[in-house]
Design an enzyme around this catalytic site. Sequence first.
Site, PDB file in Angstrom:
ATOM      1  N   ASP A  27       0.819  -1.213   0.000  1.00  0.00           N
ATOM      2  CA  ASP A  27       0.000   0.000   0.000  1.00  0.00           C
ATOM      3  C   ASP A  27       0.855   1.266   0.000  1.00  0.00           C
ATOM      4  O   ASP A  27       0.461   2.286   0.551  1.00  0.00           O
ATOM      5  CB  ASP A  27      -0.951   0.026   1.212  1.00  0.00           C
ATOM      6  CG  ASP A  27      -1.678  -1.291   1.384  1.00  0.00           C
ATOM      7  OD1 ASP A  27      -2.322  -1.721   0.423  1.00  0.00           O
ATOM      8  OD2 ASP A  27      -1.579  -1.902   2.463  1.00  0.00           O
ATOM      9  N   HIS A  55      -4.487  -2.074  -6.181  1.00  0.00           N
ATOM     10  CA  HIS A  55      -3.881  -0.844  -6.679  1.00  0.00           C
ATOM     11  C   HIS A  55      -4.973   0.178  -6.960  1.00  0.00           C
ATOM     12  O   HIS A  55      -6.008  -0.152  -7.504  1.00  0.00           O
ATOM     13  CB  HIS A  55      -3.135  -1.084  -7.987  1.00  0.00           C
ATOM     14  CG  HIS A  55      -1.938  -1.941  -7.827  1.00  0.00           C
ATOM     15  ND1 HIS A  55      -0.932  -1.648  -6.946  1.00  0.00           N
ATOM     16  CD2 HIS A  55      -1.572  -3.063  -8.446  1.00  0.00           C
ATOM     17  CE1 HIS A  55      -0.012  -2.579  -7.029  1.00  0.00           C
ATOM     18  NE2 HIS A  55      -0.374  -3.455  -7.928  1.00  0.00           N
TER      19      HIS A  55
END
Length: 437
Positions: A27, A55
Amino acid sequence: MNSHDCRSNINDKLGKVSVVLGAQWGDEGKGKVVDLLASNADVVCRYQGGNNAGHTVSDGTTTFYFHLIPSGIIHKNCKSIIGNGVVVHIQQLFNEIEENVKKGLTGWEERLLISDRAHIVFDFLQQVDGIQENSQRKVSLGTTKKGIGPTYAAKASRSGIRICDLIGDFEYFKERFQALVVHYERAYPGLKINVEEELQKYKKCAEKIRPYVCDTVSFMHDALENKKRILVEGANAMMLDIDFGTYPFVTSSSCSSGGVSTGLGIPPRTIGSVIGVVKAYTTRVGVGVLPTEQLNEIGESLQRVGREFGVTTGRKRRCGWLDLVVIRYSNMINGYTSLAVTKLDILTNLGDLKIGINYKYKGETLSSFPASLEVQKEMEVEYITMPGWTEDIGNVRKFEDLPEAAQNYVRAVEKYTDLPVEYVGVGPTRDEMIKLF
Ligand code: GTP
């Protein structure tokens, strides 16, 4: 070609690939960096993991979420490759496509290629993931229950089933599937699988996926020979790598640069640049060590302002100061050519900022990130403290225009990692990025 030609051409026969990897626990904002670079790429590839990654790519007007599809798919001139090292849940792949088509994704049919060697994630392997996670272990690993671990386990134990098995002779697939089911029903007595129903479902899946399946090894080789601009997109991150991450609280694939070669079938010497994506602070989902974690207002503020919730699971991420021991360790393995520091804007107004630069264990400075869980538990982090800034940096596009304190923060990353910072992220969209060189 004579033998002399063979020898003289050995070094420039193939092009090089650029790789974008998460340098922490995921992340980091890889999606945005990949998206930025994908606008100049001919091919964008995923080489490991499955739809357990998430994503986020925003083009300024629309925010797309990708779990399995390479984020390069939004670029019209770019082929998107799902490599052999990826594990694919076929129905969820098509659901993901549909979701993004609703948001305006077009033309993906011409651009998506899936390796015939990629392994299939079956629904019952997702159930197995849940069973393992909920009952069989003393400590939950915090998996996303997407069946990724059990699929890689089946692959390693040579009972896994690949996409080429599904789209070939269905009788052969049927035999392999039945054998796999028998094995898992024996191992997990609570697991009940309706084989006939499942087979019907996979027959449909075979037809659906067939047009996009190919020998991606040959495709990649041709692309390298033709010096295409190839971008490789990591999912998960270095500290979640099955070998080098904080085992056992890791994912089941090789997320490091070594995995690029095995996950796509390309020679190691074709790996050119490797950009390490580093969030300006540290986050982690689920359990496992997080040396610089802040279980206080600082951590809560980073979580709130940084909107630290998982894209795939919605889980709150744990937050802490930037840890440069992690980045130095991850660089030893991945060999970064530069770093992209993301989410610097989230540190605005946080007061003085700390950066972890060393670990101490029993009074001694550790040389790197320790393997042992015992040491990880007891070690202490040595910090430097730097003044913060209060100015809004969202509109800054030149490094020199950042407040001095923000510039110093980025320079500290360079100093303690000995790596050049190439990009600095100052907001979620593609434009909100400073390029340093
Ligand atoms: P995994 O593959 O699951 O590890 O995720 P990732 O590294 O691809 O992260 P992702 O692209 O999902 O980015 C995480 C979040 O950070 C997204 O909401 C992005 O829009 C946001 N983001 C990325 N860069 C920046 C930045 O510089 N500033 C701010 N404020 N947000 C950013």
